[in-house]
Design a protein around this motif. Structure first.
Motif, PDB file in Angstrom:
ATOM      1  N   MET A   1      12.764 -15.151   2.579  1.00 52.04           N
ATOM      2  CA  MET A   1      11.551 -15.855   2.210  1.00 52.04           C
ATOM      3  C   MET A   1      10.879 -15.080   1.079  1.00 52.04           C
ATOM      4  SD  MET A   1       8.372 -17.009   4.689  1.00 52.04           S
ATOM      5  CE  MET A   1       9.316 -18.174   5.633  1.00 52.04           C
ATOM      6  N   HIS A   2      10.441 -15.780   0.072  1.00 51.53           N
ATOM      7  CA  HIS A   2       9.756 -15.159  -1.069  1.00 51.53           C
ATOM      8  C   HIS A   2       8.376 -14.688  -0.631  1.00 51.53           C
ATOM      9  CE1 HIS A   2       7.640 -14.935  -4.918  1.00 51.53           C
ATOM     10  NE2 HIS A   2       8.841 -14.690  -5.425  1.00 51.53           N
ATOM     11  N   ALA A   3       7.902 -13.618  -1.226  1.00 56.15           N
ATOM     12  CA  ALA A   3       6.607 -13.031  -0.867  1.00 56.15           C
ATOM     13  C   ALA A   3       5.472 -14.050  -0.950  1.00 56.15           C
ATOM     14  CB  ALA A   3       6.323 -11.836  -1.755  1.00 56.15           C
ATOM     15  N   LEU A   4       5.489 -14.892  -1.965  1.00 53.76           N
ATOM     16  CA  LEU A   4       4.407 -15.873  -2.100  1.00 53.76           C
ATOM     17  C   LEU A   4       4.492 -16.955  -1.032  1.00 53.76           C
ATOM     18  CD1 LEU A   4       4.104 -16.169  -5.976  1.00 53.76           C
ATOM     19  CD2 LEU A   4       2.701 -14.848  -4.394  1.00 53.76           C
ATOM     20  N   ASP A   5       5.687 -17.215  -0.526  1.00 52.38           N
ATOM     21  CA  ASP A   5       5.821 -18.138   0.602  1.00 52.38           C
ATOM     22  C   ASP A   5       5.184 -17.531   1.847  1.00 52.38           C
ATOM     23  OD1 ASP A   5       7.211 -20.081  -0.861  1.00 52.38           O
ATOM     24  OD2 ASP A   5       9.132 -19.082  -0.480  1.00 52.38           O
ATOM     25  N   VAL A   6       5.403 -16.242   2.044  1.00 48.20           N
ATOM     26  CA  VAL A   6       4.814 -15.542   3.183  1.00 48.20           C
ATOM     27  C   VAL A   6       3.296 -15.561   3.073  1.00 48.20           C
ATOM     28  CG1 VAL A   6       4.598 -13.309   4.352  1.00 48.20           C
ATOM     29  CG2 VAL A   6       6.835 -14.060   3.523  1.00 48.20           C
ATOM     30  N   LEU A   7       2.786 -15.236   1.885  1.00 52.12           N
ATOM     31  CA  LEU A   7       1.342 -15.149   1.676  1.00 52.12           C
ATOM     32  C   LEU A   7       0.671 -16.505   1.526  1.00 52.12           C
ATOM     33  CD1 LEU A   7       1.240 -12.128  -0.775  1.00 52.12           C
ATOM     34  CD2 LEU A   7       0.779 -12.141   1.689  1.00 52.12           C
ATOM     35  N   GLY A   8       1.455 -17.547   1.329  1.00 53.20           N
ATOM     36  CA  GLY A   8       0.904 -18.884   1.157  1.00 53.20           C
ATOM     37  C   GLY A   8       0.299 -19.466   2.420  1.00 53.20           C
ATOM     38  N   ASP A   9       0.618 -18.896   3.551  1.00 48.34           N
ATOM     39  CA  ASP A   9       0.102 -19.406   4.813  1.00 48.34           C
ATOM     40  C   ASP A   9      -1.230 -18.740   5.149  1.00 48.34           C
ATOM     41  OD1 ASP A   9      -0.172 -19.223   7.902  1.00 48.34           O
ATOM     42  OD2 ASP A   9       1.193 -20.895   7.517  1.00 48.34           O
ATOM     43  N   PRO A  10      -2.285 -19.514   5.405  1.00 42.42           N
ATOM     44  CA  PRO A  10      -3.599 -18.921   5.674  1.00 42.42           C
ATOM     45  C   PRO A  10      -3.638 -18.053   6.937  1.00 42.42           C
ATOM     46  CG  PRO A  10      -3.670 -21.299   6.002  1.00 42.42           C
ATOM     47  CD  PRO A  10      -2.331 -20.973   5.411  1.00 42.42           C
ATOM     48  N   ARG A  76       2.749  -4.434  -3.270  1.00 43.86           N
ATOM     49  CA  ARG A  76       2.881  -3.844  -4.617  1.00 43.86           C
ATOM     50  C   ARG A  76       3.767  -4.724  -5.483  1.00 43.86           C
ATOM     51  NH1 ARG A  76       2.495   1.148  -1.743  1.00 43.86           N
ATOM     52  NH2 ARG A  76       4.725   1.229  -1.357  1.00 43.86           N
ATOM     53  N   GLU A  77       4.820  -5.281  -4.893  1.00 45.27           N
ATOM     54  CA  GLU A  77       5.708  -6.175  -5.635  1.00 45.27           C
ATOM     55  C   GLU A  77       4.953  -7.428  -6.091  1.00 45.27           C
ATOM     56  OE1 GLU A  77       9.239  -6.984  -3.361  1.00 45.27           O
ATOM     57  OE2 GLU A  77       9.548  -4.849  -2.953  1.00 45.27           O
ATOM     58  N   VAL A  78       4.111  -7.970  -5.222  1.00 46.14           N
ATOM     59  CA  VAL A  78       3.301  -9.136  -5.588  1.00 46.14           C
ATOM     60  C   VAL A  78       2.344  -8.759  -6.709  1.00 46.14           C
ATOM     61  CG1 VAL A  78       1.514 -10.739  -4.778  1.00 46.14           C
ATOM     62  CG2 VAL A  78       3.496 -10.249  -3.330  1.00 46.14           C
ATOM     63  N   ASP A  79       1.728  -7.581  -6.602  1.00 48.99           N
ATOM     64  CA  ASP A  79       0.811  -7.117  -7.638  1.00 48.99           C
ATOM     65  C   ASP A  79       1.529  -6.976  -8.975  1.00 48.99           C
ATOM     66  OD1 ASP A  79      -1.817  -6.115  -8.473  1.00 48.99           O
ATOM     67  OD2 ASP A  79      -0.774  -4.198  -8.695  1.00 48.99           O
ATOM     68  N   MET A  80       2.742  -6.453  -8.956  1.00 53.24           N
ATOM     69  CA  MET A  80       3.516  -6.319 -10.196  1.00 53.24           C
ATOM     70  C   MET A  80       3.815  -7.697 -10.780  1.00 53.24           C
ATOM     71  SD  MET A  80       6.013  -3.068  -9.217  1.00 53.24           S
ATOM     72  CE  MET A  80       7.383  -3.872  -9.935  1.00 53.24           C
ATOM     73  N   TRP A  81       4.141  -8.656  -9.926  1.00 46.73           N
ATOM     74  CA  TRP A  81       4.424 -10.010 -10.397  1.00 46.73           C
ATOM     75  C   TRP A  81       3.159 -10.624 -10.997  1.00 46.73           C
ATOM     76  CZ3 TRP A  81       2.773 -14.980  -9.264  1.00 46.73           C
ATOM     77  CH2 TRP A  81       3.570 -16.011  -9.764  1.00 46.73           C
ATOM     78  N   LEU A  82       2.009 -10.412 -10.343  1.00 42.39           N
ATOM     79  CA  LEU A  82       0.744 -10.958 -10.836  1.00 42.39           C
ATOM     80  C   LEU A  82       0.289 -10.301 -12.131  1.00 42.39           C
ATOM     81  CD1 LEU A  82      -1.318 -11.270  -7.544  1.00 42.39           C
ATOM     82  CD2 LEU A  82      -0.580 -13.141  -9.033  1.00 42.39           C
ATOM     83  N   ASP A  83       0.736  -9.095 -12.392  1.00 41.49           N
ATOM     84  CA  ASP A  83       0.319  -8.354 -13.576  1.00 41.49           C
ATOM     85  C   ASP A  83       0.558  -9.160 -14.851  1.00 41.49           C
ATOM     86  OD1 ASP A  83      -0.849  -5.932 -14.573  1.00 41.49           O
ATOM     87  OD2 ASP A  83       1.124  -5.501 -15.458  1.00 41.49           O
ATOM     88  N   ARG A  84       1.613  -9.927 -14.869  1.00 44.89           N
ATOM     89  CA  ARG A  84       1.947 -10.751 -16.025  1.00 44.89           C
ATOM     90  C   ARG A  84       0.855 -11.784 -16.337  1.00 44.89           C
ATOM     91  NH1 ARG A  84       7.495 -14.200 -16.414  1.00 44.89           N
ATOM     92  NH2 ARG A  84       7.396 -14.314 -18.655  1.00 44.89           N
ATOM     93  N   TYR A  85       0.113 -12.182 -15.305  1.00 42.56           N
ATOM     94  CA  TYR A  85      -0.892 -13.237 -15.446  1.00 42.56           C
ATOM     95  C   TYR A  85      -2.322 -12.698 -15.429  1.00 42.56           C
ATOM     96  CZ  TYR A  85       3.273 -15.781 -14.272  1.00 42.56           C
ATOM     97  OH  TYR A  85       4.554 -16.250 -14.278  1.00 42.56           O
TER      98      TYR A  85
END
Length: 113
Positions: A1-10, A76-85
């Protein structure tokens, strides 16, 4: 499961918020989540399993209790991915800071008159 899928659930985001304050017992997490979201204890357990299986949480046994904690590596991986935006909102925040400073300055100079 992708990290954003995990975090997508409230529910999973709420569990991580609870764990951000420190290690918590599964029963304590379950009580809060059941009250706030109206889901069953087995439902909460499934969300805890998803967090654990995807590396967002760790669990350790203490007698009959299971204590959960945040594992920061996937965040940290999510933060690195968000860094681009990040530049999309930091520019706006910088502009907001400039406008706030300008407004304060105008109020001071207006009061001095």
């Amino acid at each position: 499961m992708h990290a954003l899928d995990v975090l997508g659930d409230p529910v999973r985001r709420r569990i991580l918020e609870l764990l951000a304050d420190g290690e918590r017992a599964a029963g304590e997490i379950s009580a809060v989540v059941q009250e706030e979201f109206g889901i069953s204890q087995p439902g909460v357990s499934q969300h805890l399993r998803v967090l654990r299986d995807n590396g967002f949480a760790t669990v350790r046994a203490q007698g009959t209790r299971r204590l959960y904690a945040v594992d920061p590596a996937p965040l940290r991986e999510v933060d690195m991915w968000l860094d681009r935006y990040r530049h999309f909102w930091t520019q706006r925040l910088d502009a907001l800071g400039t406008e706030i400073t300008r407004g304060k300055r105008e109020r001071r100079t207006g009061e001095a008159r």
